[in-house]
Every structure is written in C-alpha cells, then in structure tokens.
Design a protein around this motif. Structure first.
Motif, PDB file in Angstrom:
ATOM      1  N   ASP A   1       6.813   0.868  -1.940  1.00  0.00           N
ATOM      2  CA  ASP A   1       6.776   2.192  -2.732  1.00  0.00           C
ATOM      3  C   ASP A   1       5.863   3.051  -2.188  1.00  0.00           C
ATOM      4  OD1 ASP A   1       6.373   4.146  -4.683  1.00  0.00           O
ATOM      5  OD2 ASP A   1       6.395   2.731  -6.322  1.00  0.00           O
ATOM      6  N   PRO A   2       6.303   4.191  -1.340  1.00  0.00           N
ATOM      7  CA  PRO A   2       5.272   4.975  -0.742  1.00  0.00           C
ATOM      8  C   PRO A   2       4.486   5.439  -1.602  1.00  0.00           C
ATOM      9  CG  PRO A   2       7.455   6.080  -1.265  1.00  0.00           C
ATOM     10  CD  PRO A   2       7.736   4.648  -1.582  1.00  0.00           C
ATOM     11  N   ARG A   3       4.697   5.658  -3.126  1.00  0.00           N
ATOM     12  CA  ARG A   3       3.734   6.436  -4.071  1.00  0.00           C
ATOM     13  C   ARG A   3       2.469   5.380  -4.094  1.00  0.00           C
ATOM     14  NH1 ARG A   3       2.605   5.669  -9.513  1.00  0.00           N
ATOM     15  NH2 ARG A   3       4.255   4.169  -9.754  1.00  0.00           N
ATOM     16  N   SER A   4       2.700   4.080  -4.537  1.00  0.00           N
ATOM     17  CA  SER A   4       1.877   3.381  -4.745  1.00  0.00           C
ATOM     18  C   SER A   4       1.191   2.355  -3.346  1.00  0.00           C
ATOM     19  CB  SER A   4       1.867   2.189  -5.598  1.00  0.00           C
ATOM     20  OG  SER A   4       3.275   1.119  -5.153  1.00  0.00           O
ATOM     21  N   GLY A   5       1.822   2.237  -2.313  1.00  0.00           N
ATOM     22  CA  GLY A   5       1.424   1.488  -1.206  1.00  0.00           C
ATOM     23  C   GLY A   5       1.677  -0.002  -1.173  1.00  0.00           C
ATOM     24  N   TYR A   6       2.054  -0.592  -2.224  1.00  0.00           N
ATOM     25  CA  TYR A   6       2.512  -1.952  -2.333  1.00  0.00           C
ATOM     26  C   TYR A   6       3.831  -2.117  -2.837  1.00  0.00           C
ATOM     27  CZ  TYR A   6       1.812  -1.752  -7.264  1.00  0.00           C
ATOM     28  OH  TYR A   6       1.871  -1.466  -8.862  1.00  0.00           O
ATOM     29  N   ASP A   7       4.287  -3.419  -2.570  1.00  0.00           N
ATOM     30  CA  ASP A   7       5.700  -3.769  -3.005  1.00  0.00           C
ATOM     31  C   ASP A   7       5.611  -4.713  -4.362  1.00  0.00           C
ATOM     32  OD1 ASP A   7       5.125  -6.408  -2.428  1.00  0.00           O
ATOM     33  OD2 ASP A   7       6.451  -6.292  -0.452  1.00  0.00           O
TER      34      ASP A   7
END
Length: 401
Positions: free
Chosen positions: A6-12
């Motif tokens: 997720d480019p917003r949070s930086g983790y999957d």
C-alpha cells in the motif's frame, strides 16, 4: 507472502515493510553488570517500579556475584556486533552498527542520542529476542518509542525494527549442529557408566513467562491457529524443525520445559520448571539428557546459572548423563541469517530491494515487520500503554513511529 504494498502506508497486509534507505543499525539487548558494584544497581533497573527491596535483589545477585559480578551478555553483544560488522563489510553493505541496552550501559537512550548526533535519521533496530512476546519484541518497540520521546528525537529520527527470527535457518541450524554433538557426548557418558543403551531424552528449554504474557503474545487472530499460546507454539515448532534435521534423534523422547521463573508465587507462569522435569525424567527411567536452550541466542547468565549450574547439578544428583547444546552466539550461520533479515529491509545502490522474498523454515514464520495493533500488549503498572515503534496504530491503521 504478498508483494503488493500500500503506497500510503508502506507495508502490505502481512505486515511486510517496504525497503528503505536506512543509514544505521541499532543492536538492542537486555544488558548486564560488569563488576560487583554494578550488580544491585543493574537489578534495580530490571525491577524498576515493582518495589522490590535490595535484600530480595541480593538473592538473585548471587548468580552474578559467583561470576565476579559480571554477566557475560555484554561481552557476547560486543562479539555479535563485531561479527555483524564483518558480515556487512563482506557483503559490501556500508551501514554502521551501534549497540544499546535496556538495563545497563550503554543505555539505549544514550546510544540513540549518539546516533542522531552522528547524523543518522533512518535507523533499523535489531532486537536480540527471537520469538514473539512482550519481552522479546514489544518491549524493544517500547524502549525505542520511549527513547525517541525522552531524547526529544520524536519526529526527527525514524526507527523501524526487523522481524522476529525464530523461523530462520540461521537461528535453527546452529542448534541442529549442537544437538548432533551433544547426543554423541551423552552416549559416551552412558557408555563410560556401563549403560550404552540407556534412554536419552532431548529437553528443549526456554525462559518461562507469566501465563498472562503468553496468552497475549502475538495478535489475537494468530491464536486461532494454535491449541495453545503462541509463545509455546513457536518454541514447539522450532523444536520440531531441529529434530527433523538430526537423524540421530529419531525415536528419542523429547519435551519442552521452562526456566528462570521469577515474580510472586501466586502468579501463574509457564511450567514445568526444568529441574522438576528432570526429577520426573529420572524417576521414569531416563538415563541421560541433552538440554537444548532454544529460547536464547547466547550463553548469558541465565543459561550459565540455570542450566550449566542448577540443571547440571540436578542431573548429577539424579544420576543423569548431561550435555547442554550451545546457543547460536556468533555461529557463522546465525550471523549470516541476521544480515539476511536486515537485507530484506534495505535498498541497493539502484534503489531496489536488496533481497526478494523472506527466508523461513519453521511454521508460523516469517513474522511481521510491522506488528498488528494490540500485538503482545502489556499495560504499565498504572494501566497506560507506552509509545512504540514498528507497529500499527489501532485507530488509523498505519505504522506508528
């Protein structure tokens, strides 16, 4: 594991953190005294806020005083730091390694301040606990959350944490090597005693923790996959993997036991204690034991005292042959395995992840880089929660810092 971030949070969705351009590594550990005058102040730090008088602390201090007031853990961490630095250099990874402790010098707050003074802003934390749980994972996240706040570096320095590594080949394989050697040693002892076919039992041992901590280990959703607490289940999984790598162990009995219980007697902790278990084994006709300390990465004081002194003495009194498998320490595979999980988080010179995928050989892994909300939660004595790093904020669902 999914590779979609997720480019917003930086983790999957599996808690894997996007690789970053980290500029330093912080090795964090428990710490230990390095002289007789350090022992009581150190134990005060360990038990801070519990109101335990010095007279009670002196009962524990004998473990250290017998060893000249010195815990081996600091020397072991210096050796581990040097080994990590050598392996980083061998892989052409130009990252400095710093070291900070929870309970004794160098304290993590001081180390973090030094790192910031040296210009580091993106720090990757390597804690020395292998398994899930409060003491092995969340407490390190709290240590750094508090350190950022207390040093005024919150919002200035970013600290992330590598995942727990109980499932990695680098952690498991040194125990496989050690178990093979210890089985030979115990069989030789039995042969010398005229009992070459005597029953041998493999005793896996880890640190006991309160049942409340064991039941809180990991995110609640993870517990649905196990018939017992996650802390115990992970240790059993590691033990099974070790046994699978040692053909000589086929058909031998084995068990999981605990050591180093402390605290009020009325508070339930994980059992059985290793000394109680050894007594029961001897009564059942076991002739020799191989003790495998799968809960620990190095031969620190609790290993030297609880196993190499108390458990070994128990075996001598019970007539049991005894051999204790070494902890990973600075075993080449262990050090290499730690750098492997560090590489999972690093970018290469072209801005791409240095390592694709995550190595895991034990069911239940690989663990999260970003811990789920309420993972291993343990409120302070006043009921409040401490700030943490490398976890998900339950209200907004993004990594907290």
């Amino acid at each position: 594991m999914t590779q979609d971030f997720d480019p917003r949070s930086g983790y999957d969705q599996d808690g894997r953190m996007q690789a970053k351009a980290y500029d330093a590594i912080l090795l964090a550990s428990f710490g230990g005294p390095e002289g007789q005058e350090d022992v009581i102040p150190f134990l005060r730090n360990v038990t801070a806020g519990r109101g335990i008088p010095d007279e009670r602390l002196e009962e524990v201090a004998v473990h250290y005083r017998t060893n000249g007031g010195i815990s081996p853990i600091n020397a072991q961490n210096r050796a581990l730091k040097a080994a990590l630095e050598a392996e980083l250099a061998a892989r052409s990874i130009e990252l400095p390694v710093y070291w900070g402790n929870r309970n004794w010098y160098p304290f993590v707050n001081e180390t973090l301040s030094q790192m910031a003074q040296d210009g580091h802003r993106q720090i990757l934390l390597l804690g020395t606990g292998a398994y899930s749980g409060y003491s092995a994972c969340r407490q390190y996240r709290e240590d750094l959350g508090m350190a950022l706040r207390e040093t005024g570096l919150e919002g200035v320095v970013e600290v992330d944490k590598v995942r727990q590594f109980f499932d990695t080949p680098g952690f498991v394989n040194p125990f496989i090597d050690g178990l093979k050697q210890s089985l030979v040693q115990v069989r030789e002892q039995l042969t010398e005693r005229g009992n070459p076919q005597g029953r041998i039992k493999i005793v896996f041992v880890t640190h006991s923790i309160p049942m409340s901590d064991a039941n809180a280990a990991g995110p609640q959703a993870q517990h649905e996959s196990y018939s017992e607490n996650l802390y115990t289940a992970q240790h059993r999984a590691v033990a099974t993997q070790i046994l699978a790598g040692v053909p000589e162990a086929a058909g031998l009995e084995h068990s999981l036991v605990y050591q180093s219980r402390s605290g009020a007697p009325h508070v339930p902790w994980l059992e059985p204690d290793i000394n109680d278990a050894l007594e029961a084994d001897a009564a059942d006709g076991v002739a020799g034991v191989v003790v495998v300390p799968i809960g620990f990465i190095s031969d620190h004081m609790e290993v030297l005292w609880d196993l190499d002194t108390e458990a070994k003495d128990s075996c001598a009194e019970l007539g049991l042959a005894f051999s204790r498998v070494p902890t990973p320490g600075t075993h080449t595979e262990f050090v290499g395995g730690l750098i492997d999980i560090i590489e999972e988080r690093l970018l290469d010179a072209q801005g791409q992840p240095r390592r694709q995928g995550r190595i895991s050989k034990v069911p239940g892994g690989p663990w999260y880089d970003v811990c789920p909300a309420a993972c291993c939660i343990k409120p302070a004595l006043d009921g409040t929660l401490r700030p943490t790093i490398a976890g998900v904020d339950s209200e907004v669902g993004v990594p907290n810092k």
